[in-house]
Write an enzyme that holds these catalytic residues in place. Structure first.
Site, short mmCIF file in Angstrom:
data_model
loop_
_atom_site.label_atom_id
_atom_site.label_comp_id
_atom_site.label_asym_id
_atom_site.label_seq_id
_atom_site.Cartn_x
_atom_site.Cartn_y
_atom_site.Cartn_z
NE ARG A 24 20.82 62.85 -15.88
CZ ARG A 24 21.12 62.19 -17.00
NH1 ARG A 24 20.98 60.88 -17.05
NH2 ARG A 24 21.54 62.85 -18.07
CE LYS A 68 24.64 63.99 -21.22
NZ LYS A 68 24.29 62.86 -22.12
CE1 TYR A 77 25.39 56.38 -19.36
CE2 TYR A 77 24.61 58.05 -17.84
CZ TYR A 77 24.56 56.75 -18.33
OH TYR A 77 23.68 55.86 -17.79
CG HIS A 91 26.89 59.40 -25.16
ND1 HIS A 91 26.41 58.14 -25.46
CD2 HIS A 91 26.30 59.75 -23.99
CE1 HIS A 91 25.56 57.75 -24.52
NE2 HIS A 91 25.48 58.70 -23.62
CD GLU A 137 29.38 56.45 -23.35
OE1 GLU A 137 30.19 57.08 -24.08
OE2 GLU A 137 29.14 56.77 -22.17
CG ASP A 143 22.89 60.31 -25.98
OD1 ASP A 143 22.62 59.50 -26.88
OD2 ASP A 143 22.69 60.09 -24.77
#
Length: 377
Positions: A15, A75, A94, A96, A118, A270
């Site tokens: 991505r 990510k 993101y 996490h 998130e 994740d």
């Protein structure tokens, strides 16, 4: 503002954080956008499309980080990116954090401003930047689960929807949120017998109303889970606690009660995973077997369908990215509580409760951080 879009370097992450259309919108607002060369190729976007949209191309990831005030990613940064991050640099991606103490401490040490997709949260408690990837991951969970139920993949050798005269597979979905709902739709559409578990009775009532007749709802508790796993062919872990580590709903001892070839897909991996025996895997090596149970625990499932995922993600993130670029992160977070809740680590301080509690770190009130800079009266 100068915005940088590095190429994702996590294993099999195809991505990209901005489409050419997204670049064009930021350019319309007067911002400078630099994209690392070939960053969009995995999602089907060429360097030429980015330059035509007004982006500048930079050949290396080092140049992107050194040039940009705001880094927009998909990510979380991985270890080789940590040294590239500058003090007070805004990272919008993101994260996490609750699944990685190493990442959390690295971002504290770098003094970065970490705004996590998130945990951006609306007043109704929905998570607008998690929804599109949750939709993709929920649908993929069943798609992948169906594949790994095949005997050559070490599964039970079951066709998810069965055929006339042969019962369909039993699919158990833990969690009735976005991921669980999308997974149930896919599994039901393929003809499986589906059970969704959740701790919210209102949510179960809603799901019972909207789902087809081959989907049943059951209250989630340890007893019910232990009973359901004995006859499940495919189990999808779809539990999310925003910004915090997912609870272990399936423990190691439960594997002994499952039938050989049962497939587990932990979409929550994740965030630490809701299946005790799940550890993150990659698209390159997506599965492993414990006690004859197949575990599929890919931490970036939507990365396998990057064209769809990139478009869906940019549709959701771009309005927020434009706010951050137009106002700067401080003013944008002051004006928009949704963005304020997205802040996890700011200039060496943890400002998100779930992250602080996971690792026993001091928690700083995010408003105090802004108040110190005379942004909140």
């Amino acid at each position: 503002m100068i915005i940088g879009v590095p190429k994702e370097i996590k294993n099999n992450e195809n991505r990209v954080a901005l489409t050419p259309a997204g670049v064009a919108e930021l350019r319309k607002s007067g911002h400078t956008v630099y994209v690392q060369a070939s960053a969009g190729e995995g999602s089907g976007f060429t360097d030429q499309e980015y330059t035509q949209a007004g982006a500048g191309l930079l050949p290396t990831i080092e140049e992107v980080y050194s040039t940009a005030e705001m880094i927009v990613k998909v990510k979380e940064p991985i270890a080789q990116e940590y040294p590239l991050i500058k003090d007070n640099q805004l990272l919008f991606t993101y994260f996490h954090f609750a699944s990685s103490e190493e990442l959390t401490r690295a971002m504290i040490e770098r003094g970065a401003v970490c705004l996590a997709y998130e945990t951006v949260e609306k007043a109704d408690r929905s998570l607008p930047l998690l929804v599109p990837m949750s939709e993709v991951a929920g649908r993929m969970a069943v798609q992948q689960g169906a594949k790994y139920l095949e005997k050559p993949m070490k599964g039970r050798g079951i066709l998810l929807g069965g055929v006339p005269g042969v019962k369909p597979a039993n699919v158990l979905i833990l969690g009735g949120g976005i991921v669980g709902t999308q997974a149930a739709k896919m599994a039901a559409g393929l003809g499986a017998h589906v059970t969704i578990m959740d701790v919210s009775l209102p949510r179960l009532r809603y799901l019972s109303d909207i789902m087809p007749s081959n989907v049943v709802t059951v209250m989630s508790n340890e007893y019910n889970i232990r009973e359901a796993v004995k006859t499940a062919d495919l189990i999808v872990g779809a539990v999310l606690i925003p910004g915090a580590k997912a609870p272990h709903l399936i423990t190691r001892d439960m594997l002994k009660t499952m039938r050989p070839g049962t497939v587990l897909v932990d979409v929550a991996v994740d965030q630490g995973g809701c299946i005790e025996t799940c550890t993150p895997t990659t698209h390159e090596n997506p599965t492993y077997v414990i006690d004859d149970v197949v575990h599929y625990c890919v931490a970036n499932m939507p990365g396998a369908v990057p064209y769809t995922s990139t478009l869906a993600l940019t549709n959701a993130t771009l309005p927020y990215a434009i706010q951050l670029a137009n106002k700067g992160w401080r003013q944008a977070c002051r004006d928009n509580n949704e963005l304020l809740l997205g802040l996890n680590v700011v200039n060496g301080k943890v400002v998100y409760k779930g992250v602080a509690e996971t690792f026993g770190l001091p928690l700083t009130d995010v408003r105090d951080v802004l108040r110190q800079e005379e942004l909140i009266a």
